[in-house]
Scaffold this motif. Structure first.
Motif, mmCIF file in Angstrom:
data_model
loop_
_atom_site.group_PDB
_atom_site.id
_atom_site.type_symbol
_atom_site.label_atom_id
_atom_site.label_comp_id
_atom_site.label_asym_id
_atom_site.label_seq_id
_atom_site.Cartn_x
_atom_site.Cartn_y
_atom_site.Cartn_z
ATOM 1 N N UNK A 1 0.813 -1.217 0.000
ATOM 2 C CA UNK A 1 0.000 0.000 0.000
ATOM 3 C C UNK A 1 0.846 1.266 0.000
ATOM 4 N N UNK A 2 1.875 1.291 0.849
ATOM 5 C CA UNK A 2 2.690 2.497 0.978
ATOM 6 C C UNK A 2 3.380 2.825 -0.339
ATOM 7 N N UNK A 3 3.997 1.827 -0.975
ATOM 8 C CA UNK A 3 4.710 2.070 -2.221
ATOM 9 C C UNK A 3 3.755 2.458 -3.350
ATOM 10 N N UNK A 4 2.586 1.830 -3.376
ATOM 11 C CA UNK A 4 1.607 2.156 -4.420
ATOM 12 C C UNK A 4 1.107 3.582 -4.254
ATOM 13 N N UNK A 5 0.803 3.969 -3.019
ATOM 14 C CA UNK A 5 0.311 5.329 -2.777
ATOM 15 C C UNK A 5 1.398 6.361 -3.031
ATOM 16 N N UNK A 6 2.659 6.005 -2.752
ATOM 17 C CA UNK A 6 3.761 6.909 -3.103
ATOM 18 C C UNK A 6 3.796 7.141 -4.612
ATOM 19 N N UNK A 7 3.630 6.054 -5.365
ATOM 20 C CA UNK A 7 3.648 6.177 -6.829
ATOM 21 C C UNK A 7 2.470 7.004 -7.319
ATOM 22 N N UNK A 8 1.306 6.830 -6.684
ATOM 23 C CA UNK A 8 0.135 7.630 -7.052
ATOM 24 C C UNK A 8 0.393 9.102 -6.766
ATOM 25 N N UNK A 9 0.947 9.383 -5.592
ATOM 26 C CA UNK A 9 1.248 10.764 -5.207
ATOM 27 C C UNK A 9 2.220 11.392 -6.198
ATOM 28 N N UNK A 10 3.233 10.626 -6.611
ATOM 29 C CA UNK A 10 4.203 11.145 -7.576
ATOM 30 C C UNK A 10 3.544 11.403 -8.919
ATOM 31 N N UNK A 11 2.632 10.491 -9.321
ATOM 32 C CA UNK A 11 1.938 10.680 -10.587
ATOM 33 C C UNK A 11 1.038 11.899 -10.584
ATOM 34 N N UNK A 12 0.408 12.164 -9.438
ATOM 35 C CA UNK A 12 -0.505 13.304 -9.326
ATOM 36 C C UNK A 12 0.258 14.617 -9.247
ATOM 37 N N UNK A 13 1.292 14.637 -8.407
ATOM 38 C CA UNK A 13 1.983 15.898 -8.106
ATOM 39 C C UNK A 13 3.219 16.140 -8.947
ATOM 40 N N UNK A 14 3.724 15.104 -9.614
ATOM 41 C CA UNK A 14 4.891 15.278 -10.457
ATOM 42 C C UNK A 14 6.210 15.228 -9.725
ATOM 43 N N UNK A 15 6.172 15.056 -8.398
ATOM 44 C CA UNK A 15 7.403 14.959 -7.616
ATOM 45 C C UNK A 15 7.317 13.751 -6.682
ATOM 46 N N UNK A 16 8.476 13.210 -6.338
ATOM 47 C CA UNK A 16 8.526 12.035 -5.463
ATOM 48 C C UNK A 16 7.998 12.377 -4.076
ATOM 49 N N UNK A 17 7.270 11.430 -3.490
ATOM 50 C CA UNK A 17 6.699 11.633 -2.159
ATOM 51 C C UNK A 17 7.737 11.357 -1.080
ATOM 52 N N UNK A 18 7.771 12.219 -0.062
ATOM 53 C CA UNK A 18 8.707 12.042 1.054
ATOM 54 C C UNK A 18 8.068 11.325 2.236
ATOM 55 N N UNK A 19 6.779 11.000 2.131
ATOM 56 C CA UNK A 19 6.095 10.355 3.245
ATOM 57 C C UNK A 19 6.614 8.938 3.438
ATOM 58 N N UNK A 20 6.832 8.564 4.699
ATOM 59 C CA UNK A 20 7.268 7.210 5.018
ATOM 60 C C UNK A 20 6.193 6.454 5.806
ATOM 61 N N UNK A 21 5.061 7.089 6.063
ATOM 62 C CA UNK A 21 4.013 6.456 6.857
ATOM 63 C C UNK A 21 2.692 6.543 6.123
ATOM 64 N N UNK A 22 1.947 5.448 6.225
ATOM 65 C CA UNK A 22 0.768 5.252 5.405
ATOM 66 C C UNK A 22 -0.307 6.291 5.678
#
Length: 1155
Positions: A223-244
């Protein structure tokens, strides 16, 4: 997965390397000195040739005869051992020939014993050839390599138009649901991903959705890695969040009020609980969520949704034929080869409607028009081999079977990559080079190994073994089935250390080992059994920030590997928890590739310089200097110090004549001038180069024409930097140095920083630099004639502290200056007063003009900028000018007195930001057909909007900030602004009311900060009638409001409510909250007198409560944690927090979700 297949021709290419070594002059000289092993080496060569003669037959028979497959494995194991020995002998030969210390008495004594064992193993293997009835190959199938540069669009979507429309129909049939999930189900290679991409890129999707994202999930549904990828796709930058939880909330905020489209590609998760935890993220305030899931499993489809499954069928032979023909014939007309077309139809029929099979088989025949070769593929017995897993494997086996042997080795090596791993071209080419997989052509042509690797890479792309990533044009990956094919061929010689890898194990035959980790923790210790002493490749890649090493060992490397695995040729420690390389690193005498990036390594031992074979060295960010004897690494080709903080370079770098890539050259403080001149000897440098601390160059001879960079034809990006504030008193010295640093005219990009010469040399601005497209000049004294550069597209001028005028010296001696320029930026030029305009045609292609922090610039913008789409003028308080005639302008950011002249067409304007000069709004045309965003900041002259009505039918956002004298909003906005969704009012103390008729009914978000008079009349604002309002924020109201909100103030459809900086607020009004039955998120901050937060006041279905810096609440009921910052989630009940969870110690925000 099918049984492991060992490619016979793959071994032929391997054996050719051994034959070339044995035939080299250095090797012959060595044999002249070692008569004791001359006979043994000749026998080795004979045995290898005997084996080579039957490899094609063995490759054919391995599919049906397990004994042959085992024979090939034994042969490959023995050939690896022989190659290791020959590699070490070759190295000793070269060292002795170059008068370096190559003699090693212990090794010389070991050679006969090692040879004896290898010969014994080979004797036994060769003896079995007769028993297995292996036959010598007479004429093998030799397919020509396709042209590597040809790039055409493949009709991969042939026959899928109806499928795409069916997906759209399924969406339409589920309009009642805010979340619609459509799984595309089908066997591997049938085109599920292609169909999903077809939908993803469709114009309907582009127009219908505000946001979209693509995630390749594969076997591990994290879940965490998938949501990070979604966040990056939406915002155009890599997500720094480490917690779900924090990431879920961030995504929900982003999706609020938006239409979102998501593709989850290649899903294998069959656990409903895991899926349910994932999908709840989208049960938020998003307007609409459509999700496509591609999967091979019907069970997965049933998990993600109970309806709307879409089962993808095979393509018709006709559509498969289109794909096959395109892959096989490229740009050639297939009708020129009618007989091949007929054979192709037979081949396509065997593909059984699978587009991947048609594409890869077509690729294997690309540009090969030999009819016999086509017939051999059509008639091959491989089609008839059983495969329990998938029908696509015969086609893929054939695609592999008939590619050239040198490509086989390179392709099979890629089995070391995990599924869905995205690699860059250069990354893979350097690995191939280190493993000796790149063969110099026999013909007498001068070609670099890197160029050979690029040819191989492009060849594999054209044959569809690699495909370009949908995320990045610079990255590539392999289809899952192609990855399976590579893994099955490499068999036990390659091992990927993965969580799911429980059946296989590392053995003495393992030569290539990888460990790729994207998550936060490892579940098992990273260990390499000592049995794998022949290991050649160890790739570790952990995508974690280096600071995390201080808290937990993520991938802890045992330093004994430098003692135990001396045959390593590739060692990547990327992201490993290691802080030093041991001095025993020189035990790795075969090492050709070393990557220390993203580790804690601060110093490199001098023993590293004994690694004679080293070709690629990638440094960590902590390294500041290289060992003094680095120049001994004469075979080093790639020195990647782009992440390192270099302070100086080692001496005598001119000896490293094989260097192709050197990213940073830093001149040391004690340089006498010879150091920088050593670059002149490195003639093969290419790509990017930065020369730093140039102020340290001391001895410059103005009468000597030094050639430092001009001979480097493959250099395309150059940065020249003097240290800031170096305070030179010798301007002439810097002019001479810059003159001597003249690059080749092939240069594309140039950056010069802190140059203090009073003028630039003539080469900068010379029209012979026709390939120059980018220039950045920072903190210099004068401007060169850059208008003369015919291809310049982007120009950035920054921090020119002494320039007062920009004029003729800037344009140069040309009729049409800056003819290709698209982007121009001036920033931080405190003395610039005048822009002298060019009399004639100039800036005809300029698309973006940026002028910032030029406080004395008083007038003069170019009058005609026909291509301009974005104008950004900030912090230019004295600028008084008319807006250029730019009919394509769609974004305007301006400060000062920028007037919009009458008679010009600005109907394309979509976004306007005005700062400091609000009266310029008076000159705006009465109607903005395209305007979507209007923003005013710090405009003291803005008292009211023009008396004529502001008509902007597409305006969706108005922000007014710090306009202290504003007394009214646009009249008639409730009808003239029908698309307005967001209104934000900040610190407008004179604003008392909304216009007659109120706000538009379309409004979804309203924020009011520091508008005392307006809030005082809050009950008269008609907020309760705003039925579309979802979000309301009130802040910075320092009067009244002890009891809030009042009954009937807010509409019942409100979902987000924020209250902040209300110092007099003592309690919340339960009656005001009672109608808010849709409220999900409540935020309260800086309300220090609020002392009551009762269960019966808060709505039952409140999902999230955030409280920041509320002193009395903290003292009464909350655990003090992380600077008084609290986040609480609720599912219907509340309880006190006793302590933070142990697994959230690194988190700055505390989350508690109660059910």
């Amino acid at each position: 997965m099918a049984g492991a297949l060992v490619g016979g021709a793959f071994l032929s290419a391997f054996l050719q390397v051994a034959f070339d070594r044995l035939a080299s002059r250095d090797f012959r000289d060595f044999l002249n000195r070692r008569k004791d092993i001359d006979g043994s080496l000749k026998k080795l060569k004979m045995l290898l040739r005997s084996a080579n003669a039957v490899l094609v037959d063995a490759e054919d028979n391995q599919y049906t005869n397990p004994d042959v497959k085992e024979w090939l494995e034994d042969l490959q194991d023995a050939v690896y051992d022989a190659d290791d020995l020959l590699d070490e002998i070759a190295m000793r030969c070269k060292l002795q020939a170059e008068s370096q210390t190559g003699a090693c008495e212990s090794f010389d004594k070991e050679i006969p014993f090692k040879l004896e064992k290898i010969l014994a193993d080979l004797d036994s293997i060769i003896d079995q050839m007769g028993i297995l009835s292996l036959k010598k190959d007479i004429v093998g199938v030799k397919l020509s390599s396709p042209p590597s540069q040809t790039k055409t669009s493949c009709p991969e979507t042939s026959g899928r138009d109806m499928d795409k429309e069916e997906i759209f129909k399924l969406w339409q049939s589920d309009v009642a649901s805010k979340i619609c999930v459509v799984p595309i189900v089908g066997m591997g290679g049938i085109g599920k991903t292609t169909l999903a991409q077809f939908v993803f890129n469709d114009e309907k999707v582009k127009k219908s959705f505000d946001l979209k994202a693509w995630v390749c999930v594969s076997e591990n549904f994290d879940n965490l890695e998938i949501l990070k990828a979604i966040s990056e796709g939406i915002n155009g930058t890599a997500s720094n969040f480490q917690y779900l939880q924090s990431l879920e909330m961030e995504i929900q905020k982003t999706l609020k009020g938006k239409k979102f489209f998501l593709v989850l590609d290649d899903v294998w998760n069959e656990n409903y609980g895991v899926w349910d935890n994932f999908i709840k993220v989208f049960k938020c305030e998003a307007q609409e969520v459509k999700i496509i899931v591609t999967t091979r499993s019907e069970k997965v489809a049933r998990v993600v949704t109970v309806s709307t499954h879409y089962f993808l069928n095979e393509l018709s032979n006709e559509d498969c034929m289109k794909i096959f023909v395109h892959s096989a014939f490229g740009n050639r007309n297939p009708n020129e080869f009618p007989q091949l077309l007929e054979i192709g139809k037979e081949i396509v029929e065997k593909c059984r409607g699978l587009p991947l099979a048609a594409k890869t088989l077509g690729g294997s025949l690309r540009s090969n028009f030999n009819q016999n070769d086509w017939i051999k593929i059509w008639k091959s017995h491989i089609w008839d081999l059983p495969d329990a897993k998938t029908n696509i494997f015969p086609a893929l086996r054939l695609s592999y079977h008939y590619i050239p042997s040198h490509l086989k080795r390179c392709f099979v090596y890629c089995s070391i990559f995990p599924k869905d791993y995205e690699f860059e071209k250069e990354e893979l080419i350097l690995l191939w080079m280190a493993e000796g997989l790149l063969q110099q052509p026999k013909e007498a042509r001068c070609i670099e190994l890197e160029e050979i690797g690029e040819e191989y890479f492009n060849d594999l792309v054209s044959r569809s073994f690699f495909q370009q990533s949908s995320k990045s044009k610079s990255c590539f990956l392999m289809h899952d089935l192609i990855n399976d094919l590579a893994k099955s061929i490499c068999g036990k010689f390659c091992f990927r250390l993965e969580e799911s890898n429980e059946t296989n194990e590392i053995t003495k035959e393992t030569r290539h080992l990888s460990y790729y980790k994207a998550g936060f923790y490892v579940s098992k210790e990273f260990e390499i059994p000592s049995e794998a002493k022949g290991l050649r490749t160890l790739l570790v890649k952990s995508h974690l920030p280096t600071w995390i090493f201080e808290y937990k060992n993520i991938v802890n490397i045992d330093l004994n590997l430098f003692q135990n695995f001396k045959y390593l040729q590739v060692l990547s420690l990327y992201g490993a928890c290691i802080k030093e390389l041991p001095i025993t690193v020189d035990n790795l005498i075969h090492l050709r590739y070393l990557n220390t990036c993203n580790t804690g390594i601060k110093d490199l031992p001098d023993s590293l310089c004994n690694l004679y074979n080293l070709q690629t060295l990638i440094l960590s960010s902590y390294i500041t200097k290289l060992p003094a004897n680095t120049s001994k690494l004469i075979n080093l080709r790639h020195l990647d110090n782009s992440e390192a903080n270099m302070e100086e370079m080692p001496p005598r770098m001119d000896k490293m004549k094989n260097l192709r890539k050197l990213y940073v050259f830093c001149v040391g403080k004690h340089d006498d001038g010879s150091n920088i001149k050593e670059l002149g000897e490195l003639q093969h440098l290419s790509g990017k180069l930065s020369l730093l601390n140039l102020e340290n160059v001391q001895c410059i001879d103005k009468d000597t024409k030094e050639v430092i960079l001009k001979n480097k034809q493959d250099l395309y990006e150059l940065k020249l930097e003097w240290k800031h504030g170096h305070g030179t008193k010798d301007s002439e010295k810097e002019i001479i140095l810059l003159e001597q640093l003249c690059p080749c005219t092939n240069l594309n990009s140039l950056t010069i920083t802190n140059y203090k010469g009073t003028s630039f040399p003539k080469w900068l601005g010379d029209s012979s630099f026709s390939k120059m497209v980018f220039i950045k000049l920072r903190n210099c004294f004068s401007l060169p004639p850059l208008g003369q550069l015919p291809g310049l597209k982007s120009l950035i001028i920054e921090c020119f502290g002494e320039i007062s005028s920009v004029g003729p010296e800037f344009y140069g001696n040309t009729i049409n200056p800056f003819r290709a320029l698209e982007y121009l930026s001036f920033e931080n030029m405190p003395e610039w007063q005048e822009w002298v305009l060019f009399e004639g045609e100039v800036f005809t292609r300029l698309r973006e003009l940026n002028i910032k922090d030029c406080p004395k610039l008083s007038g003069g913008l170019p009058l005609q900028l026909p291509s301009l789409t974005k104008l950004n003028i900030r912090k230019c308080k004295q600028l008084v000018a008319s807006l250029p005639n730019s009919p394509a302008l769609h974004e305007l950011v301006c400060t000062g007195k920028i007037q919009i002249p009458s008679g010009h067409d600005y109907q394309s304007l979509k976004s306007v930001f005005v700062e400091g000069g609000g009266d310029s709004i008076l000159s705006f045309p009465p109607e903005f057909a395209s305007l979507t965003c209007l923003d005013f900041c710090g405009c003291p002259d803005l008292v009211s909007f023009p008396s004529r009505e502001l008509c902007a039918p597409n305006l969706s956002q108005i922000i007014i900030h710090d306009c202290r004298n504003l007394v009214s909003l646009p009249e008639g906005m409730h009808t003239l602004l029908p698309s307005l969704m967001r209104l934000e009012l900040r610190w407008c103390p004179e604003l008392e009311s909304f216009p007659e008729g109120g706000l538009p009914s379309s409004l979804e978000s309203l924020a009011i900060y520091g508008c005392e008079k307006l809030i005082s009349h809050r009950m008269e604002l008609g907020l309760q009638g705003l039925h579309s309002l979802r979000s309301f924020t009130i802040s910075d109201h320092r009067k009244e409001l002890e009891y809030f909100p009042e009954e009937a103030l807010l509409p019942p459809n409100l979902t987000d409510f924020a209250i902040g900086i209300l110092p007099n607020l003592k309690s919340l009004n339960g009656k005001g909250f009672q109608p808010l039955t849709s409220l999900k998120h409540l935020t309260i901050w800086d309300c220090n007198n609020l002392d009551c937060l009762l269960d019966d006041i808060l709505p039952t279905y409140l999902y999230q409560l955030e409280i920041y810096n509320c002193r009395l609440l903290k003292e009464r009921m909350m655990y003090p944690y992380q600077n008084n910052l609290y986040h609480f989630g609720t599912g219907g009940r509340w309880e006190d927090v006793k302590s933070p969870p142990e697994d959230r110690l690194l988190l700055l925000v505390l989350f508690l979700f109660l059910t």
